[in-house]
Motif scaffolding. Structure first.
Motif, PDB file in Angstrom:
ATOM      1  N   ARG A 514      36.454  51.438  38.429  1.00 22.97           N
ATOM      2  CA  ARG A 514      35.866  52.467  37.591  1.00 22.97           C
ATOM      3  C   ARG A 514      36.914  52.113  35.885  1.00 22.97           C
ATOM      4  N   GLN A 515      37.855  52.114  36.634  1.00 28.08           N
ATOM      5  CA  GLN A 515      39.351  52.016  35.502  1.00 28.08           C
ATOM      6  C   GLN A 515      38.679  49.832  35.875  1.00 28.08           C
ATOM      7  N   VAL A 516      38.195  49.122  36.255  1.00 25.50           N
ATOM      8  CA  VAL A 516      38.561  47.957  35.615  1.00 25.50           C
ATOM      9  C   VAL A 516      37.386  47.827  34.388  1.00 25.50           C
ATOM     10  N   VAL A 517      36.680  48.471  34.630  1.00 20.51           N
ATOM     11  CA  VAL A 517      35.697  48.189  33.763  1.00 20.51           C
ATOM     12  C   VAL A 517      36.386  49.195  32.546  1.00 20.51           C
ATOM     13  N   THR A 518      36.105  50.394  32.203  1.00 19.03           N
ATOM     14  CA  THR A 518      36.802  51.078  31.002  1.00 19.03           C
ATOM     15  C   THR A 518      38.028  50.390  30.727  1.00 19.03           C
ATOM     16  N   ASP A 519      39.011  50.289  31.879  1.00 18.38           N
ATOM     17  CA  ASP A 519      40.292  49.632  30.639  1.00 18.38           C
ATOM     18  C   ASP A 519      40.685  47.891  31.233  1.00 18.38           C
ATOM     19  N   GLY A 520      40.187  47.474  32.517  1.00 15.64           N
ATOM     20  CA  GLY A 520      40.740  46.233  32.759  1.00 15.64           C
ATOM     21  C   GLY A 520      40.513  44.998  32.396  1.00 15.64           C
ATOM     22  N   THR A 521      40.010  43.902  32.940  1.00 11.30           N
ATOM     23  CA  THR A 521      39.468  42.730  33.335  1.00 11.30           C
ATOM     24  C   THR A 521      37.797  42.671  32.705  1.00 11.30           C
ATOM     25  N   ALA A 522      37.189  44.267  33.095  1.00 11.60           N
ATOM     26  CA  ALA A 522      35.957  43.439  32.756  1.00 11.60           C
ATOM     27  C   ALA A 522      35.668  44.713  32.136  1.00 11.60           C
ATOM     28  N   PRO A 542      39.653  23.410  44.820  1.00 10.25           N
ATOM     29  CA  PRO A 542      41.062  22.306  44.329  1.00 10.25           C
ATOM     30  C   PRO A 542      39.626  21.276  43.419  1.00 10.25           C
ATOM     31  N   HIS A 543      38.181  21.438  43.583  1.00  8.30           N
ATOM     32  CA  HIS A 543      37.367  19.924  42.285  1.00  8.30           C
ATOM     33  C   HIS A 543      37.679  20.610  41.145  1.00  8.30           C
ATOM     34  N   GLY A 544      37.876  21.022  41.090  1.00  7.34           N
ATOM     35  CA  GLY A 544      37.677  21.421  39.315  1.00  7.34           C
ATOM     36  C   GLY A 544      37.413  23.074  39.019  1.00  7.34           C
ATOM     37  N   ASP A 545      36.880  23.248  37.857  1.00 12.24           N
ATOM     38  CA  ASP A 545      37.144  24.520  37.178  1.00 12.24           C
ATOM     39  C   ASP A 545      37.271  25.263  38.649  1.00 12.24           C
ATOM     40  N   ASP A 546      37.886  26.325  38.231  1.00 13.64           N
ATOM     41  CA  ASP A 546      37.949  27.644  39.321  1.00 13.64           C
ATOM     42  C   ASP A 546      36.313  28.671  39.207  1.00 13.64           C
ATOM     43  N   HIS A 547      36.330  29.254  40.246  1.00 20.24           N
ATOM     44  CA  HIS A 547      34.654  29.961  39.761  1.00 20.24           C
ATOM     45  C   HIS A 547      34.717  31.341  39.328  1.00 20.24           C
ATOM     46  N   SER A 548      34.005  31.982  38.828  1.00 21.73           N
ATOM     47  CA  SER A 548      34.172  32.912  38.163  1.00 21.73           C
ATOM     48  C   SER A 548      33.247  34.220  39.130  1.00 21.73           C
ATOM     49  N   ILE A 549      34.101  35.295  39.681  1.00 21.22           N
ATOM     50  CA  ILE A 549      33.446  36.621  40.383  1.00 21.22           C
ATOM     51  C   ILE A 549      33.088  37.553  39.493  1.00 21.22           C
ATOM     52  N   ILE A 567      29.803  32.259  40.088  1.00 18.78           N
ATOM     53  CA  ILE A 567      29.376  31.080  38.786  1.00 18.78           C
ATOM     54  C   ILE A 567      30.395  30.047  39.387  1.00 18.78           C
ATOM     55  N   GLU A 568      30.358  29.186  40.194  1.00 18.95           N
ATOM     56  CA  GLU A 568      30.373  27.906  39.934  1.00 18.95           C
ATOM     57  C   GLU A 568      31.431  27.296  38.686  1.00 18.95           C
ATOM     58  N   ASN A 569      32.730  27.004  39.391  1.00 16.92           N
ATOM     59  CA  ASN A 569      33.186  26.181  37.942  1.00 16.92           C
ATOM     60  C   ASN A 569      33.782  27.175  36.160  1.00 16.92           C
ATOM     61  N   GLY A 570      33.104  28.592  36.316  1.00 21.19           N
ATOM     62  CA  GLY A 570      33.063  29.273  34.854  1.00 21.19           C
ATOM     63  C   GLY A 570      34.223  29.644  35.135  1.00 21.19           C
ATOM     64  N   GLY A 571      35.445  29.733  35.482  1.00 26.62           N
ATOM     65  CA  GLY A 571      36.642  29.937  35.207  1.00 26.62           C
ATOM     66  C   GLY A 571      36.932  31.679  36.165  1.00 26.62           C
ATOM     67  N   TYR A 572      37.290  32.346  34.318  1.00 31.44           N
ATOM     68  CA  TYR A 572      37.917  33.526  35.071  1.00 31.44           C
ATOM     69  C   TYR A 572      36.110  34.914  35.079  1.00 31.44           C
TER      70      TYR A 572
END
Length: 639
Positions: A514-522, A542-549, A567-572
Motif C-alpha cells: 500500500r505504501q508503494v502506491v501512496t508514497d513509493g514508485t507506484a 539483454p536484447h534491448g530496453d528493460d521490461h516494465s512490470i 510491457i516489454e521494452n517499457g522501461g521502469y
C-alpha cells in the motif's frame, strides 16, 4: 435294373430332394425371415447424411455472447456417382478453375470413391444460394449445412481459441471425427472440445437410380437426432477485456486480472493480438499463414507462455518467506549505505537512493536491494538447516506453494512452467557443496536464473491479496456459479489451500505494498478513494530496453481484483505497466475512469512501442541477409 443300381438311383434322388429342400428353406429364410439381404439392397438405394450439431455458445461472466455460430455450406461429393458432369458449368457456378476442380476430385477419389466427402468448403449463404438452383444438374454432389464461429466483439483470441479441420491423425484416433470435421485446437475451444461439440445425428435418404434424393428413408425410422453442444460461461468481464486491449494496443506484453476470492480470471490479454474472425471462413488458411509470418508473433499467448525475471515484484514474497522462517521480524531495521558488501572485494549497488528502512513495510515501499539481499542471505544461512542446500530446498518449497515453477492449469493449453533454480541446478554448475548464499545472492531481488510467467505472478498477487489463501485460478465458471449455461466434465479443479505462513505476516507485506502506491514508485497507480496496493519492477532485458512490470490489487481490505501487467521494452515499472494496470483496476471496480485520469488513459492508449521493435527486427533481418550474401560470395570466390 440290378439291386445295386436301384439303390444308387435312390441315393441320388435323395440327395437331389435334400438339396431342393435346403434351397427352398434358404429362399424362405432370405425372403421371409431374414431382412439383411433386403437391407443390403436398400443400402444401394439410399444415402446416409451426417447431421452436424450446432456448437455450444460461449458467454462472458455477465451473459454477453462472445462466441456464436453462423451457418455455412459445404458441397460434398460421392465420386462414383459423378457421371455425365458438365465440368465447365460446375466451375462457373462455384467460381473454380478446371485445374482446381481436377485437384479436388483427385483428393476425393483418393479418400474414397464410395463415401461422401467435402469438395468445396465454407460457402457463405450469399455464395451458396445462387449456386443452389444448379446443384441438381451435378449428380454426385450434395449440400451440407455446417456452422462456423463468429466473434461479435473481435476480442480475446488467445483465451477463446479457434477451430481447425481435423487431420488424418485425429480421424484415425477417434470414433467421432470424419474427414472435413472441425475441432478446437487452442483456447477454451480445445480444452472444452467434448463439451462444446455436441453429438452428430444421421439422416437416411432414399435416392433414385441416378443417385438423386427422393425422400426420407422409411419415414425417418432410422434417423438419429443430433444434440447441440453445451454452452460455456466464462469468468472474463468482456467490458474489462476490451478496455485493456485498447490500452495494450501497439505494445508488446500482457495483462492478467484475477478476482482473488474466487480465482476467476477477469481479463487475460496478450499483445499484439488479432481479430479471431480472421481464422474463420474461406480465407482462414491465408490469414493463418500471414499471422505465422508476423515477426511480432501475435498468436503467442504471452500471458501464459512468455517468461521473464520477476525482478523487484518478487520482493514481497522474499519478505514473506523471511518472516515465516523467522530470520527477520516485521521491524527489522537496515540503514542502506547505497551498496551491499557481498565480499571483501565485491560490492553490489542499491539503485534506489532512500532513507533507512525502519521495517519491512519501508523496505517494500523503497524497494531497497540490500534489504532483500540480506533477508535472502539470512534465509539460506539459517542455522535451523544443516547446509545451504537444505535451506534452499525449503526456500524453493515456499515458491512452489505460491505456484512458481508449476503450470497453474487455468483451463488453457500450452502453459509455460517458468523456472526456479534448484539445489540440483547449482550442484551441476558449481559442484556439490561448493556454492553458498553469496553465490546465488541475485535471487533475493528476483534476478538470476528465475523465469516467471505473467499468469504465475498474477496468482502470487492474488494469494497475497487473500492473506495466504490460494484459490485455483480458472477461466470457466464453476458449475455452482453458472448463471447462463451448464456444462459437464469440467476439466478445471476447485483447489483451495493455505500457504504455511502466518496471516499476520501477509498483513505486514500488504501494508508495504500500500505504501508503494501512496508514497513509493507506484504513486501513478492511485485512483479515487480506493486503497490500492502494488509493487513495480524492472525486468532486465539483454536484447534491448528493460521490461516494465507492475503487480497489485485493490482495495486493501476485501480485494476485488488483482492485476499483473508486463510491457516489454517499457522501461521502469511506473512508466507503462503501473498506469495500465491501475486503469484496469479502476475500470473494473468503478465501471468508469475518473476525469482527472482521462489524460493518463489517453497517454497509455496513444503510446506506440511496437514501431521501434519492428524497426529493430527489420535491421536484424537486413544484417542476416547481408551475412548470408557475404558467405555466398566467399564460397563463389573459393570455387
Amino acid at each position: 435294373m440290378s439291386i445295386g443300381q436301384e439303390r444308387k438311383s435312390l441315393v441320388i434322388a435323395g440327395i437331389f430332394t435334400l438339396a431342393c429342400f435346403v434351397l427352398v428353406a434358404k429362399l424362405l429364410a432370405v425372403q421371409v425371415l431374414d431382412d439383411s439381404y433386403s437391407e443390403k439392397a436398400e443400402n444401394r438405394s439410399r444415402r446416409i447424411e451426417t447431421v452436424h450439431p450446432s456448437r455450444g455458445l460461449i458467454y462472458d461472466r455477465n451473459g454477453i455472447v462472445v462466441v456464436k455460430n453462423v451457418a455455412v455450406y459445404d458441397v460434398e461429393v460421392v465420386p462414383r456417382q459423378v457421371k455425365g458432369l458438365d465440368t465447365m458449368l460446375f466451375c462457373q457456378t462455384f467460381n473454380l478453375t478446371v485445374e482446381e476442380f481436377e485437384e479436388k476430385m483427385k483428393k476425393a477419389v483418393k479418400q474414397s470413391s464410395y463415401q461422401q466427402s467435402p469438395f468445396i468448403k465454407q460457402l457463405s449463404p450469399d455464395e451458396f444460394l445462387p449456386a443452389q438452383e444448379h446443384l441438381h444438374k451435378f449428380p454426385g454432389f450434395y449440400p451440407q449445412v455446417r456452422t462456423i464461429r463468429e466473434y461479435p466483439y473481435s476480442s480475446a483470441p488467445h483465451m477463446l481459441g479457434y477451430l481447425s479441420e481435423v487431420n488424418k491423425k485425429v480421424v484415425k484416433g477417434s470414433d467421432y471425427y470424419q474427414p472435413g470435421d472441425y475441432h478446437g485446437v487452442n483456447g477454451v475451444e480445445r480444452t472444452y472440445e467434448k463439451v462444446l461439440r455436441g453429438k452428430k445425428g444421421k439422416r437416411f435418404i432414399t435416392v433414385d437410380a441416378l443417385g438423386r434424393d427422393k425422400d426420407s428413408f422409411k419415414g425417418g425410422e432410422y434417423d438419429e437426432q443430433s444434440e447441440r453442444g453445451k454452452s460455456l460461461n466464462l469468468c472474463i468481464d468482456l467490458e474489462l477485456q476490451k478496455y485493456v486491449e485498447s490500452l495494450m494496443h501497439n505494445k508488446i506484453g500482457s495483462l492478467v486480472a484475477i478476482e482473488p476470492s474466487t480465482g476467476e480470471i477477469l481479463a487475460l490479454v496478450s499483445s499484439p493480438f488479432y481479430d479471431p474472425n480472421l481464422l474463420t471462413g474461406s480465407e482462414r488458411g491465408r490469414n493463418f499463414s500471414l499471422l505465422n509470418k508476423n515477426p511480432l508473433k501475435p498468436q503467442l499467448n504471452r500471458a501464459l507462455q512468455a517468461r521473464y525475471p520477476p525482478g523487484s515484484t518478487l520482493k514481497p514474497l522474499v519478505a514473506l518467506i523471511g518472516l515465516g522462517e523467522e530470520v527477520i521480524n516485521e521491524n527489522y531495521y537496515l540503514a542502506c549505505k547505497g551498496y551491499y558488501q557481498l565480499s571483501a572485494r565485491r560490492r553490489l549497488k542499491c539503485s534506489h537512493g532512500h532513507p533507512p528502512s525502519r521495517n519491512v513495510q519501508d523496505a517494500i515501499e523503497q524497494s531497497c536491494n540490500p534489504y532483500f539481499w540480506t533477508i535472502f542471505k539470512k534465509s539460506i544461512d539459517n542455522p535451523a538447516y544443516g547446509t545451504s542446500a537444505e535451506a534452499l530446498d525449503k526456500w524453493v518449497g515456499y515458491l512452489r506453494d505460491f505456484g512458481m515453477g508449476e503450470a497453474i492449469e487455468i483451463g488453457l493449453s500450452n502453459e509455460n512452467k517458468g523456472n526456479i533454480p534448484t539445489v540440483e541446478y547449482y550442484d551441476k554448475i558449481y559442484g556439490e557443496g561448493r556454492w553458498k548464499s553469496s553465490t546465488i545472492i541475485s535471487l533475493g531481488i528476483g534476478q538470476g536464473e528465475f523465469a516467471i510467467t505473467p499468469l504465475q505472478l498474477a496468482n502470487i498477487t492474488a494469494i497475497i491479496a487473500n492473506r495466504g489463501v490460494a484459490v485455483s485460478p480458472h477461466i470457466v465458471k464453476r458449475q455452482d456459479r453458472m448463471k447462463y449455461s451448464q456444462i459437464v466434465d469440467e476439466p478445471v479443479g476447485n483447489e483451495q489451500y493455505r500457504i504455511p505462513i502466518d496471516r499476520r505476516h501477509f498483513d505486514v507485506v500488504c501494508e508495504g505494498m500500500r505504501q508503494v502506491v501512496t508514497d513509493g514508485t507506484a504513486r501513478v497507480a492511485q485512483f479515487g478513494e480506493e486503497t490500492v496496493c502494488g509493487k513495480t519492477g524492472t525486468a532486465q532485458n539483454p536484447h534491448g530496453d528493460d521490461h516494465s512490470i507492475f503487480t497489485g490489487f485493490a482495495p486493501l481490505e476485501d480485494p476485488g481484483i488483482a492485476v499483473v501487467c508486463i510491457i516489454e521494452n517499457g522501461g521502469y515499472g511506473s512508466r507503462y505497466a503501473a498506469p495500465i494496470a491501475s486503469l484496469a483496476m479502476e475500470k473494473y471496480l468503478t465501471r468508469t475512469i475518473s476525469e482527472d485520469r482521462l489524460r493518463l488513459e489517453k497517454k497509455m492508449r496513444d503510446a506506440n512501442l511496437i514501431e521501434k521493435e519492428l524497426e529493430k527486427k527489420r535491421k536484424e533481418q537486413e544484417m542476416r541477409e547481408q551475412e548470408r550474401a557475404a558467405k555466398e560470395a566467399k564460397m563463389i570466390e573459393q570455387e
